[in-house]
Design a protein around this motif. Structure first.
Motif, PDB file in Angstrom:
ATOM      1  N   ARG A  58       0.812  -1.210   0.000  1.00  0.00           N
ATOM      2  CA  ARG A  58       0.000   0.000   0.000  1.00  0.00           C
ATOM      3  C   ARG A  58       0.850   1.267   0.000  1.00  0.00           C
ATOM      4  N   HIS A  59       2.063   1.184   0.531  1.00  0.00           N
ATOM      5  CA  HIS A  59       2.925   2.368   0.596  1.00  0.00           C
ATOM      6  C   HIS A  59       3.277   2.900  -0.789  1.00  0.00           C
ATOM      7  N   GLN A  60       3.195   2.025  -1.833  1.00  0.00           N
ATOM      8  CA  GLN A  60       3.551   2.487  -3.182  1.00  0.00           C
ATOM      9  C   GLN A  60       2.583   3.537  -3.705  1.00  0.00           C
ATOM     10  N   PHE A  61       1.352   3.567  -3.161  1.00  0.00           N
ATOM     11  CA  PHE A  61       0.377   4.555  -3.617  1.00  0.00           C
ATOM     12  C   PHE A  61       0.832   5.986  -3.308  1.00  0.00           C
ATOM     13  N   THR A  62       1.758   6.134  -2.370  1.00  0.00           N
ATOM     14  CA  THR A  62       2.261   7.477  -2.047  1.00  0.00           C
ATOM     15  C   THR A  62       3.113   8.051  -3.174  1.00  0.00           C
ATOM     16  N   TYR A  63       3.542   7.180  -4.095  1.00  0.00           N
ATOM     17  CA  TYR A  63       4.375   7.629  -5.211  1.00  0.00           C
ATOM     18  C   TYR A  63       3.551   8.055  -6.426  1.00  0.00           C
ATOM     19  N   ILE A  64       2.233   7.895  -6.360  1.00  0.00           N
ATOM     20  CA  ILE A  64       1.402   8.223  -7.514  1.00  0.00           C
ATOM     21  C   ILE A  64       1.442   9.715  -7.815  1.00  0.00           C
ATOM     22  N   ASN A  65       1.746  10.054  -9.034  1.00  0.00           N
ATOM     23  CA  ASN A  65       1.689  11.428  -9.520  1.00  0.00           C
ATOM     24  C   ASN A  65       1.417  11.383 -11.022  1.00  0.00           C
ATOM     25  N   LYS A  66       1.273  12.534 -11.626  1.00  0.00           N
ATOM     26  CA  LYS A  66       0.941  12.599 -13.047  1.00  0.00           C
ATOM     27  C   LYS A  66       2.013  11.947 -13.910  1.00  0.00           C
ATOM     28  N   ARG A  67       3.258  12.141 -13.526  1.00  0.00           N
ATOM     29  CA  ARG A  67       4.356  11.600 -14.337  1.00  0.00           C
ATOM     30  C   ARG A  67       4.347  10.067 -14.314  1.00  0.00           C
ATOM     31  N   LEU A  68       4.087   9.481 -13.153  1.00  0.00           N
ATOM     32  CA  LEU A  68       4.019   8.028 -13.050  1.00  0.00           C
ATOM     33  C   LEU A  68       2.846   7.487 -13.861  1.00  0.00           C
ATOM     34  N   ILE A  69       1.685   8.106 -13.722  1.00  0.00           N
ATOM     35  CA  ILE A  69       0.502   7.653 -14.449  1.00  0.00           C
ATOM     36  C   ILE A  69       0.716   7.760 -15.959  1.00  0.00           C
ATOM     37  N   PHE A  70       1.281   8.899 -16.390  1.00  0.00           N
ATOM     38  CA  PHE A  70       1.535   9.082 -17.824  1.00  0.00           C
ATOM     39  C   PHE A  70       2.533   8.049 -18.326  1.00  0.00           C
ATOM     40  N   SER A  71       3.594   7.786 -17.559  1.00  0.00           N
ATOM     41  CA  SER A  71       4.606   6.815 -17.980  1.00  0.00           C
ATOM     42  C   SER A  71       4.005   5.430 -18.125  1.00  0.00           C
ATOM     43  N   GLY A  72       3.183   5.012 -17.144  1.00  0.00           N
ATOM     44  CA  GLY A  72       2.544   3.706 -17.218  1.00  0.00           C
ATOM     45  C   GLY A  72       1.607   3.592 -18.401  1.00  0.00           C
ATOM     46  N   MET A  73       0.827   4.653 -18.647  1.00  0.00           N
ATOM     47  CA  MET A  73      -0.089   4.643 -19.789  1.00  0.00           C
ATOM     48  C   MET A  73       0.672   4.671 -21.104  1.00  0.00           C
ATOM     49  N   PHE A  74       1.784   5.387 -21.132  1.00  0.00           N
ATOM     50  CA  PHE A  74       2.613   5.475 -22.333  1.00  0.00           C
ATOM     51  C   PHE A  74       3.183   4.101 -22.685  1.00  0.00           C
ATOM     52  N   ILE A  75       3.713   3.392 -21.683  1.00  0.00           N
ATOM     53  CA  ILE A  75       4.233   2.044 -21.913  1.00  0.00           C
ATOM     54  C   ILE A  75       3.115   1.112 -22.348  1.00  0.00           C
ATOM     55  N   GLY A  76       1.968   1.224 -21.662  1.00  0.00           N
ATOM     56  CA  GLY A  76       0.826   0.380 -21.991  1.00  0.00           C
ATOM     57  C   GLY A  76       0.322   0.603 -23.400  1.00  0.00           C
ATOM     58  N   GLN A 174      12.766   4.434 -12.712  1.00  0.00           N
ATOM     59  CA  GLN A 174      12.326   5.683 -12.098  1.00  0.00           C
ATOM     60  C   GLN A 174      11.130   5.540 -11.167  1.00  0.00           C
ATOM     61  N   PHE A 175      10.366   4.417 -11.291  1.00  0.00           N
ATOM     62  CA  PHE A 175       9.116   4.299 -10.558  1.00  0.00           C
ATOM     63  C   PHE A 175       8.997   2.931  -9.889  1.00  0.00           C
ATOM     64  N   PRO A 176       8.120   2.813  -8.876  1.00  0.00           N
ATOM     65  CA  PRO A 176       7.883   1.514  -8.237  1.00  0.00           C
ATOM     66  C   PRO A 176       7.372   0.494  -9.256  1.00  0.00           C
ATOM     67  N   THR A 177       7.960  -0.684  -9.260  1.00  0.00           N
ATOM     68  CA  THR A 177       7.686  -1.686 -10.286  1.00  0.00           C
ATOM     69  C   THR A 177       6.226  -2.114 -10.323  1.00  0.00           C
ATOM     70  N   LEU A 178       5.681  -2.486  -9.173  1.00  0.00           N
ATOM     71  CA  LEU A 178       4.329  -3.041  -9.142  1.00  0.00           C
ATOM     72  C   LEU A 178       3.298  -2.022  -9.610  1.00  0.00           C
ATOM     73  N   LEU A 179       3.442  -0.787  -9.174  1.00  0.00           N
ATOM     74  CA  LEU A 179       2.505   0.260  -9.553  1.00  0.00           C
ATOM     75  C   LEU A 179       2.607   0.570 -11.047  1.00  0.00           C
ATOM     76  N   LEU A 180       3.819   0.655 -11.557  1.00  0.00           N
ATOM     77  CA  LEU A 180       4.026   0.933 -12.976  1.00  0.00           C
ATOM     78  C   LEU A 180       3.462  -0.201 -13.833  1.00  0.00           C
ATOM     79  N   THR A 181       3.650  -1.441 -13.394  1.00  0.00           N
ATOM     80  CA  THR A 181       3.124  -2.594 -14.131  1.00  0.00           C
ATOM     81  C   THR A 181       1.600  -2.569 -14.158  1.00  0.00           C
ATOM     82  N   ALA A 182       0.981  -2.297 -13.005  1.00  0.00           N
ATOM     83  CA  ALA A 182      -0.485  -2.294 -12.919  1.00  0.00           C
ATOM     84  C   ALA A 182      -1.099  -1.251 -13.844  1.00  0.00           C
ATOM     85  N   ILE A 183      -0.485  -0.079 -13.924  1.00  0.00           N
ATOM     86  CA  ILE A 183      -1.027   0.992 -14.766  1.00  0.00           C
ATOM     87  C   ILE A 183      -0.931   0.615 -16.243  1.00  0.00           C
ATOM     88  N   GLN A 184       0.203   0.054 -16.652  1.00  0.00           N
ATOM     89  CA  GLN A 184       0.333  -0.314 -18.074  1.00  0.00           C
ATOM     90  C   GLN A 184      -0.617  -1.453 -18.433  1.00  0.00           C
TER      91      GLN A 184
END
Length: 303
Positions: A58-76, A174-184
């Motif tokens: 759950r602590h990874q949710f503290t890293y959520i920001n626009k750049r992380l979301i955009f990066s995950g969506m971009f990879i996806g 640059q970002f937490p692995t699990l969160l970045l994977t889930a977004i993509q």
């Protein structure tokens, strides 16, 4: 065991999983259309990853920001592009040609990696890519049909998969692995669902008589857990310890595992040239891993 070697072994396991599930997916697609199948598959995988996040990370949710979301969506997006144009291309070309052209991502990655990441592949990697490409041709090209529009679509698919490999290498550091994977993963689920709604009988994805078919259930469970959630988590996590060209070479073994699975599970038979092609792919991957002392082509800005 150093991190680079462990990363390579982990990525080889991913190629094994993808190749061994090919027969399962083929069987499921006789009941559920491709975009609908991928929409359900990636949605289930995304739910699994976010459930794990909520329960244990759950602590990874503290890293959520626009750049992380955009990066995950971009990879996806690039991952979805690969799946989408592969599906579109298969409407117009043969599966053997599609397999070979998709595998050309092993050739595309070194060039795009140099352009986008300023990474120069060493001479052994270049030779390994060349050998593996010949192997892909011998393994997959069982016909001599002329080029058509479907081949162009599948080439876009290969470029999409290549860019997915490259940008995972860029953003995974640059970002937490699990969160970045889930977004993509959820990005692919969302885009696949849109295409299913536009181009397929998307209602089938909500029909219990389709979803509860044995072939569909088995394929969805195995692919959503192992071939999607686990596989892309491994790729996102371990690609930071290796280079994109090496990843592409490792993933070139996927059709080898697919051929082996088809042989043992579906009774497929391989020609002599196909077997030789499998050996060349494996040799190309091993050749690229040989010691690189005194190589002239090294990564730009290397220490």
């Amino acid at each position: 065991m150093n991190k680079s070697l462990f990363a390579d072994i982990s990525l080889l396991f991913v190629a094994l999983v993808w190749g061994s599930t090919f027969v399962l997916v083929q069987n499921a697609l006789s009941f559920l259309e491709p975009f609908s199948f991928n929409g359900v598959r990636f949605f289930l995988a995304g739910l699994l990853l976010f459930g794990w996040l909520c329960l244990f990370q759950r602590h990874q949710f503290t890293y959520i920001n626009k750049r992380l979301i955009f990066s995950g969506m971009f990879i996806g997006f690039w991952l979805f592009l690969g799946y989408a144009f592969q599906t579109l291309g298969l409407l117009y070309t043969t599966s053997s040609k599609a397999g070979f052209i998709t595998g050309l991502s092993v050739v595309i990655v070194p060039f795009l990696s140099y352009i986008l990441l300023k990474q120069r592949p060493n001479i052994l990697a270049i030779v390994g890519v060349f050998i593996a490409t010949i192997g892909l041709y011998l393994l997959t090209m069982t016909d001599s049909a002329s080029l058509n529009v479907g081949d162009a679509f599948v080439f876009i698919c290969a470029a999409g998969f290549a860019l997915h490999i490259i940008f995972i290498g860029k953003f995974s550091k640059q970002f937490p692995t699990l969160l970045l994977t889930a977004i993509q993963i959820l990005t692919v689920a969302f885009l696949s669902s849109i295409f299913a709604f536009l181009f397929e009988d998307w209602e089938d994805a909500f029909r219990t008589d389709v979803l509860l078919t044995g072939e569909v259930i088995v394929a969805l469970v195995i692919t959503s857990i192992f071939a999607t959630a686990v596989a892309f988590f491994i790729q996102t996590n371990f690609q930071k310890y290796t280079k994109p060209t090496r990843v592409a070479l490792i993933f070139a073994t996927e059709p080898v595992f697919a051929a082996a699975t088809g042989y043992f599970w579906a009774g497929d038979r391989l020609s002599g040239s196909a077997i030789f092609g499998c050996l060349l792919i494996l040799f190309g991957m091993i050749f690229a891993e040989l010691p690189k002392k005194n190589m002239l082509f090294q990564r730009k800005n290397a220490m």
